[in-house]
Design a protein around this motif. Structure first.
Motif, PDB file in Angstrom:
ATOM      1  N   VAL A  69      12.541  -9.725  -6.063  1.00 27.79           N
ATOM      2  CA  VAL A  69      13.052  -8.369  -5.427  1.00 27.79           C
ATOM      3  C   VAL A  69      11.799  -7.361  -6.792  1.00 27.79           C
ATOM      4  O   VAL A  69      11.556  -7.079  -7.807  1.00 27.79           O
ATOM      5  CB  VAL A  69      13.994  -7.159  -6.017  1.00 27.79           C
ATOM      6  N   ILE A  70      11.164  -6.569  -5.588  1.00 27.87           N
ATOM      7  CA  ILE A  70       9.764  -5.668  -6.315  1.00 27.87           C
ATOM      8  C   ILE A  70      10.647  -4.227  -5.729  1.00 27.87           C
ATOM      9  O   ILE A  70      10.759  -3.961  -5.198  1.00 27.87           O
ATOM     10  CB  ILE A  70       8.838  -5.547  -5.572  1.00 27.87           C
ATOM     11  N   ALA A  71      11.295  -4.182  -7.376  1.00 32.10           N
ATOM     12  CA  ALA A  71      12.278  -1.953  -7.272  1.00 32.10           C
ATOM     13  C   ALA A  71      10.345  -1.718  -6.634  1.00 32.10           C
ATOM     14  O   ALA A  71       9.355  -1.440  -7.186  1.00 32.10           O
ATOM     15  CB  ALA A  71      12.213  -2.197  -8.204  1.00 32.10           C
ATOM     16  N   PRO A  72      11.385  -0.035  -5.959  1.00 32.58           N
ATOM     17  CA  PRO A  72      10.748   0.959  -5.369  1.00 32.58           C
ATOM     18  C   PRO A  72       9.519   1.816  -6.550  1.00 32.58           C
ATOM     19  O   PRO A  72       9.757   1.840  -7.479  1.00 32.58           O
ATOM     20  CB  PRO A  72      11.382   1.449  -4.485  1.00 32.58           C
ATOM     21  N   ARG A  73       8.393   2.340  -6.323  1.00 28.41           N
ATOM     22  CA  ARG A  73       7.731   2.912  -7.028  1.00 28.41           C
ATOM     23  C   ARG A  73       7.777   4.069  -6.410  1.00 28.41           C
ATOM     24  O   ARG A  73       8.106   4.511  -5.412  1.00 28.41           O
ATOM     25  CB  ARG A  73       6.178   2.678  -6.464  1.00 28.41           C
ATOM     26  N   ARG A  74       8.147   4.997  -7.725  1.00 26.21           N
ATOM     27  CA  ARG A  74       8.407   6.047  -8.043  1.00 26.21           C
ATOM     28  C   ARG A  74       7.469   7.128  -8.345  1.00 26.21           C
ATOM     29  O   ARG A  74       6.849   6.481 -10.206  1.00 26.21           O
ATOM     30  CB  ARG A  74      10.308   6.359  -9.142  1.00 26.21           C
ATOM     31  N   THR A  75       7.308   7.916  -8.250  1.00 25.12           N
ATOM     32  CA  THR A  75       5.833   9.362  -8.838  1.00 25.12           C
ATOM     33  C   THR A  75       7.169   9.839  -9.303  1.00 25.12           C
ATOM     34  O   THR A  75       8.288  10.985  -8.612  1.00 25.12           O
ATOM     35  CB  THR A  75       5.672   9.808  -7.340  1.00 25.12           C
ATOM     36  N   LEU A  76       6.893  10.664 -10.756  1.00 28.80           N
ATOM     37  CA  LEU A  76       7.485  11.434 -11.242  1.00 28.80           C
ATOM     38  C   LEU A  76       6.456  12.728 -11.083  1.00 28.80           C
ATOM     39  O   LEU A  76       4.751  12.645 -11.091  1.00 28.80           O
ATOM     40  CB  LEU A  76       7.237  11.228 -12.629  1.00 28.80           C
ATOM     41  N   LEU A  77       7.499  14.264 -10.831  1.00 28.66           N
ATOM     42  CA  LEU A  77       6.671  15.110 -10.401  1.00 28.66           C
ATOM     43  C   LEU A  77       6.746  16.018 -11.595  1.00 28.66           C
ATOM     44  O   LEU A  77       8.350  16.522 -12.308  1.00 28.66           O
ATOM     45  CB  LEU A  77       7.312  15.642  -9.345  1.00 28.66           C
ATOM     46  N   VAL A  78       5.773  16.845 -12.366  1.00 30.36           N
ATOM     47  CA  VAL A  78       6.237  17.354 -13.759  1.00 30.36           C
ATOM     48  C   VAL A  78       5.621  18.540 -13.298  1.00 30.36           C
ATOM     49  O   VAL A  78       4.973  19.107 -12.309  1.00 30.36           O
ATOM     50  CB  VAL A  78       4.611  16.824 -14.438  1.00 30.36           C
ATOM     51  N   ALA A  79       6.479  19.709 -13.584  1.00 29.38           N
ATOM     52  CA  ALA A  79       6.063  21.317 -13.005  1.00 29.38           C
ATOM     53  C   ALA A  79       4.798  21.496 -14.029  1.00 29.38           C
ATOM     54  O   ALA A  79       4.735  21.110 -15.504  1.00 29.38           O
ATOM     55  CB  ALA A  79       7.307  21.969 -13.828  1.00 29.38           C
ATOM     56  N   ALA A  80       4.282  22.213 -13.763  1.00 31.76           N
ATOM     57  CA  ALA A  80       2.972  22.716 -14.545  1.00 31.76           C
ATOM     58  C   ALA A  80       2.867  23.722 -15.091  1.00 31.76           C
ATOM     59  O   ALA A  80       3.824  24.794 -14.895  1.00 31.76           O
ATOM     60  CB  ALA A  80       1.426  23.174 -13.672  1.00 31.76           C
ATOM     61  N   LEU A  90       5.454  -8.378   6.817  1.00 28.19           N
ATOM     62  CA  LEU A  90       4.120  -8.644   5.968  1.00 28.19           C
ATOM     63  C   LEU A  90       3.671 -10.345   6.501  1.00 28.19           C
ATOM     64  O   LEU A  90       4.444 -11.135   6.725  1.00 28.19           O
ATOM     65  CB  LEU A  90       3.521  -8.589   4.870  1.00 28.19           C
ATOM     66  N   CYS A  91       2.544 -10.419   6.446  1.00 28.02           N
ATOM     67  CA  CYS A  91       2.507 -11.805   7.530  1.00 28.02           C
ATOM     68  C   CYS A  91       2.266 -13.356   6.267  1.00 28.02           C
ATOM     69  O   CYS A  91       2.692 -14.560   6.440  1.00 28.02           O
ATOM     70  CB  CYS A  91       0.495 -12.019   7.450  1.00 28.02           C
ATOM     71  N   ASN A  92       2.248 -12.252   5.374  1.00 26.95           N
ATOM     72  CA  ASN A  92       2.822 -13.061   3.722  1.00 26.95           C
ATOM     73  C   ASN A  92       3.799 -13.830   3.685  1.00 26.95           C
ATOM     74  O   ASN A  92       4.338 -14.179   2.274  1.00 26.95           O
ATOM     75  CB  ASN A  92       1.751 -12.720   2.366  1.00 26.95           C
ATOM     76  N   GLY A  93       4.664 -13.653   4.685  1.00 31.45           N
ATOM     77  CA  GLY A  93       6.723 -13.537   4.265  1.00 31.45           C
ATOM     78  C   GLY A  93       7.063 -12.343   3.300  1.00 31.45           C
ATOM     79  O   GLY A  93       8.143 -12.096   2.791  1.00 31.45           O
ATOM     80  N   VAL A  94       6.143 -11.080   3.016  1.00 27.12           N
ATOM     81  CA  VAL A  94       6.866 -10.230   1.601  1.00 27.12           C
ATOM     82  C   VAL A  94       7.975  -9.071   2.700  1.00 27.12           C
ATOM     83  O   VAL A  94       6.685  -8.966   4.281  1.00 27.12           O
ATOM     84  CB  VAL A  94       5.919  -9.621   1.000  1.00 27.12           C
ATOM     85  N   LEU A  95       9.282  -8.767   2.525  1.00 26.80           N
ATOM     86  CA  LEU A  95       9.294  -7.938   3.312  1.00 26.80           C
ATOM     87  C   LEU A  95       9.288  -6.507   2.474  1.00 26.80           C
ATOM     88  O   LEU A  95       9.208  -6.665   1.216  1.00 26.80           O
ATOM     89  CB  LEU A  95      10.760  -7.735   2.852  1.00 26.80           C
ATOM     90  N   LEU A  96       8.547  -5.847   3.176  1.00 27.55           N
ATOM     91  CA  LEU A  96       7.607  -4.155   2.574  1.00 27.55           C
ATOM     92  C   LEU A  96       8.873  -3.131   2.853  1.00 27.55           C
ATOM     93  O   LEU A  96       9.087  -3.099   4.213  1.00 27.55           O
ATOM     94  CB  LEU A  96       6.454  -4.143   3.083  1.00 27.55           C
ATOM     95  N   PHE A  97       9.751  -2.597   2.572  1.00 29.64           N
ATOM     96  CA  PHE A  97      10.680  -2.023   2.512  1.00 29.64           C
ATOM     97  C   PHE A  97       9.760  -0.026   2.753  1.00 29.64           C
ATOM     98  O   PHE A  97       8.619   0.302   1.275  1.00 29.64           O
ATOM     99  CB  PHE A  97      11.671  -1.190   1.766  1.00 29.64           C
ATOM    100  N   GLU A  98       9.937   0.341   2.908  1.00 31.76           N
ATOM    101  CA  GLU A  98       9.559   2.836   2.756  1.00 31.76           C
ATOM    102  C   GLU A  98       9.695   2.860   2.277  1.00 31.76           C
ATOM    103  O   GLU A  98       8.660   3.789   1.832  1.00 31.76           O
ATOM    104  CB  GLU A  98      10.272   2.838   4.349  1.00 31.76           C
TER     105      GLU A  98
END
Length: 63
Positions: free
Chosen positions: A52-63, A33-41
Motif C-alpha cells: 500500500v502506498i499512502a495518499p500524499r497530503r499537501t500541507l497548507l500553511v497560512a501566510a 492502470l496497465c501495470n496492475g496498480v490500483l490508483l485511488f482518487e
C-alpha cells in the motif's frame, strides 16, 4: 504485460502513475492502470504485490 508503445512504467517504477488506465471507476474513486496498480482518487495506491502506498497530503500553511 503492457502492450503499449512506449511501454508503460512498471509497478515498481517511481513514475508508475504514468501507466495507461485500463479501467476507470470515478464513481467509486479508483482506476486500474496497465501495470496492475490500483490508483485511488485520494492519491493512494495498491500495488500488484499487495503493498500500500499512502495518499500524499499537501500541507497548507497560512501566510
Amino acid at each position: 504485460m503492457c502492450q503499449h508503445r512506449p511501454e508503460c512504467p512498471s509497478a515498481d517504477s517511481p513514475d508508475r502513475e504514468a501507466a495507461v488506465p485500463v479501467a476507470r471507476h470515478p464513481e467509486q474513486g479508483w482506476s486500474l492502470l496497465c501495470n496492475g496498480v490500483l490508483l485511488f482518487e485520494d492519491t493512494g495506491e495498491l500495488l500488484p504485490d499487495g503493498r500500500v502506498i499512502a495518499p500524499r497530503r499537501t500541507l497548507l500553511v497560512a501566510a
